[in-house]
Motif scaffolding. Structure first.
Motif, mmCIF file in Angstrom:
data_model
loop_
_atom_site.group_PDB
_atom_site.id
_atom_site.type_symbol
_atom_site.label_atom_id
_atom_site.label_comp_id
_atom_site.label_asym_id
_atom_site.label_seq_id
_atom_site.Cartn_x
_atom_site.Cartn_y
_atom_site.Cartn_z
ATOM 1 N N VAL A 93 -27.123 55.199 51.683
ATOM 2 C CA VAL A 93 -25.829 55.872 51.552
ATOM 3 C C VAL A 93 -24.892 55.405 52.666
ATOM 4 N N HIS A 94 -25.412 55.279 53.884
ATOM 5 C CA HIS A 94 -24.593 54.832 55.011
ATOM 6 C C HIS A 94 -24.060 53.427 54.769
ATOM 7 N N TRP A 95 -24.907 52.500 54.302
ATOM 8 C CA TRP A 95 -24.470 51.123 54.020
ATOM 9 C C TRP A 95 -23.368 51.119 52.962
ATOM 10 N N ILE A 96 -23.554 51.896 51.907
ATOM 11 C CA ILE A 96 -22.567 51.909 50.815
ATOM 12 C C ILE A 96 -21.258 52.544 51.284
ATOM 13 N N GLN A 97 -21.356 53.611 52.091
ATOM 14 C CA GLN A 97 -20.138 54.237 52.603
ATOM 15 C C GLN A 97 -19.358 53.272 53.490
ATOM 16 N N ARG A 98 -20.067 52.489 54.292
ATOM 17 C CA ARG A 98 -19.383 51.482 55.117
ATOM 18 C C ARG A 98 -18.694 50.440 54.242
ATOM 19 N N ALA A 99 -19.340 50.072 53.126
ATOM 20 C CA ALA A 99 -18.755 49.078 52.232
ATOM 21 C C ALA A 99 -17.558 49.636 51.470
ATOM 22 N N LEU A 100 -17.505 50.941 51.277
ATOM 23 C CA LEU A 100 -16.385 51.551 50.554
ATOM 24 C C LEU A 100 -15.110 51.588 51.390
ATOM 25 N N GLU A 101 -15.252 51.511 52.726
ATOM 26 C CA GLU A 101 -14.071 51.540 53.585
ATOM 27 C C GLU A 101 -13.316 50.222 53.462
ATOM 28 N N VAL A 102 -12.084 50.293 53.052
ATOM 29 C CA VAL A 102 -11.264 49.098 52.909
ATOM 30 C C VAL A 102 -10.652 48.789 54.272
ATOM 31 N N PRO A 103 -10.929 47.609 54.829
ATOM 32 C CA PRO A 103 -10.376 47.302 56.151
ATOM 33 C C PRO A 103 -8.865 47.118 56.077
ATOM 34 N N GLU A 104 -8.194 47.518 57.160
ATOM 35 C CA GLU A 104 -6.746 47.342 57.208
ATOM 36 C C GLU A 104 -6.425 45.865 57.332
ATOM 37 N N ARG A 105 -5.397 45.446 56.624
ATOM 38 C CA ARG A 105 -4.976 44.055 56.719
ATOM 39 C C ARG A 105 -4.303 43.834 58.060
ATOM 40 N N ARG A 106 -4.660 42.743 58.697
ATOM 41 C CA ARG A 106 -4.075 42.424 59.987
ATOM 42 C C ARG A 106 -2.729 41.752 59.752
ATOM 43 N N ILE A 107 -1.734 42.222 60.480
ATOM 44 C CA ILE A 107 -0.417 41.609 60.392
ATOM 45 C C ILE A 107 -0.317 40.592 61.517
ATOM 46 N N ALA A 108 -0.104 39.351 61.161
ATOM 47 C CA ALA A 108 -0.036 38.288 62.158
ATOM 48 C C ALA A 108 1.175 38.479 63.045
ATOM 49 N N THR A 109 0.959 38.422 64.348
ATOM 50 C CA THR A 109 2.058 38.550 65.300
ATOM 51 C C THR A 109 2.028 37.357 66.240
ATOM 52 N N ARG A 110 3.143 37.155 66.941
ATOM 53 C CA ARG A 110 3.224 36.056 67.896
ATOM 54 C C ARG A 110 3.421 36.640 69.279
ATOM 55 N N PRO A 111 2.932 35.946 70.325
ATOM 56 C CA PRO A 111 3.168 36.449 71.676
ATOM 57 C C PRO A 111 4.658 36.425 72.010
ATOM 58 N N THR A 112 5.090 37.363 72.812
ATOM 59 C CA THR A 112 6.500 37.413 73.197
ATOM 60 C C THR A 112 6.803 36.268 74.163
ATOM 61 N N LEU A 113 8.062 36.002 74.354
ATOM 62 C CA LEU A 113 8.487 34.942 75.276
ATOM 63 C C LEU A 113 8.013 35.258 76.690
ATOM 64 N N ALA A 114 8.129 36.525 77.092
ATOM 65 C CA ALA A 114 7.697 36.919 78.444
ATOM 66 C C ALA A 114 6.190 36.713 78.605
ATOM 67 N N ALA A 115 5.413 37.017 77.565
ATOM 68 C CA ALA A 115 3.953 36.840 77.640
ATOM 69 C C ALA A 115 3.611 35.364 77.757
ATOM 70 N N ARG A 116 4.330 34.508 77.016
ATOM 71 C CA ARG A 116 4.075 33.060 77.113
ATOM 72 C C ARG A 116 4.411 32.544 78.510
ATOM 73 N N ARG A 117 5.522 33.022 79.066
ATOM 74 C CA ARG A 117 5.903 32.593 80.427
ATOM 75 C C ARG A 117 4.866 33.051 81.453
ATOM 76 N N ARG A 118 4.387 34.305 81.316
ATOM 77 C CA ARG A 118 3.361 34.814 82.245
ATOM 78 C C ARG A 118 2.097 33.963 82.170
ATOM 79 N N ARG A 119 1.689 33.620 80.955
ATOM 80 C CA ARG A 119 0.491 32.802 80.776
ATOM 81 C C ARG A 119 0.665 31.443 81.446
ATOM 82 N N LEU A 120 1.795 30.803 81.240
ATOM 83 C CA LEU A 120 2.035 29.490 81.847
ATOM 84 C C LEU A 120 2.140 29.586 83.364
#
Length: 140
Positions: A93-120
């Motif tokens: 039952v636990h395995w099937i219940q886990r399979a019934l959960e629909v994962p949320e779709r990930r929305i692709a995002t990009r790093p901000t300009l400030a984050a890119r500057r900090r990384r560099l």
């Protein structure tokens, strides 16, 4: 019927249970009585599972699924057949219940300009620290 979710339940005919000798506790009885349960559930041909949940279950439990498409669950933690049987069904039952959960779709995002500057800036600072560790040569 085995209840999974409010709108979903499995028929008893969809699972196979075999009782085998248990490696777990039981004293001298462990070599004489088959108390462990081996539960087999054919995921690919189950009419109860929605197709999306079937695919997710095949992916989630891929290490426990045979080539023929059977999900195999071993339960041998208890001393009695009935307790092991309940445990195996609970895990199914636990395995099937886990399979019934629909994962949320990930929305692709990009790093901000400030984050890119900090990384560099951090990369530049690490490189300069490594440069300062080098020995001084005659040419410098």
């Amino acid at each position: 019927m085995i209840p999974i979710a409010p709108s979903l339940s499995l028929s008893e005919d969809e699972i196979e249970e075999r009782f085998v000798r248990s490696p777990g506790p039981g004293g001298q009885n462990v070599n004489k009585v088959a108390t462990a349960v081996q539960l087999r559930f054919h995921v690919a041909s189950s009419p109860s599972l929605p197709s999306g949940a079937r695919d997710r279950l095949l992916l989630l439990a891929r290490g426990r699924i045979t080539r023929e498409g059977y999900l195999i669950i071993h339960a041998h933690t208890h001393r009695t057949r009935e307790c092991n049987r309940r445990e195996a069904r609970k895990r199914l039952v636990h395995w099937i219940q886990r399979a019934l959960e629909v994962p949320e779709r990930r929305i692709a995002t990009r790093p901000t300009l400030a984050a890119r500057r900090r990384r560099l800036d951090d990369k530049r600072a690490r490189g300069q620290a490594k440069d300062r560790r080098r020995p001084v040569t005659a040419g410098d």
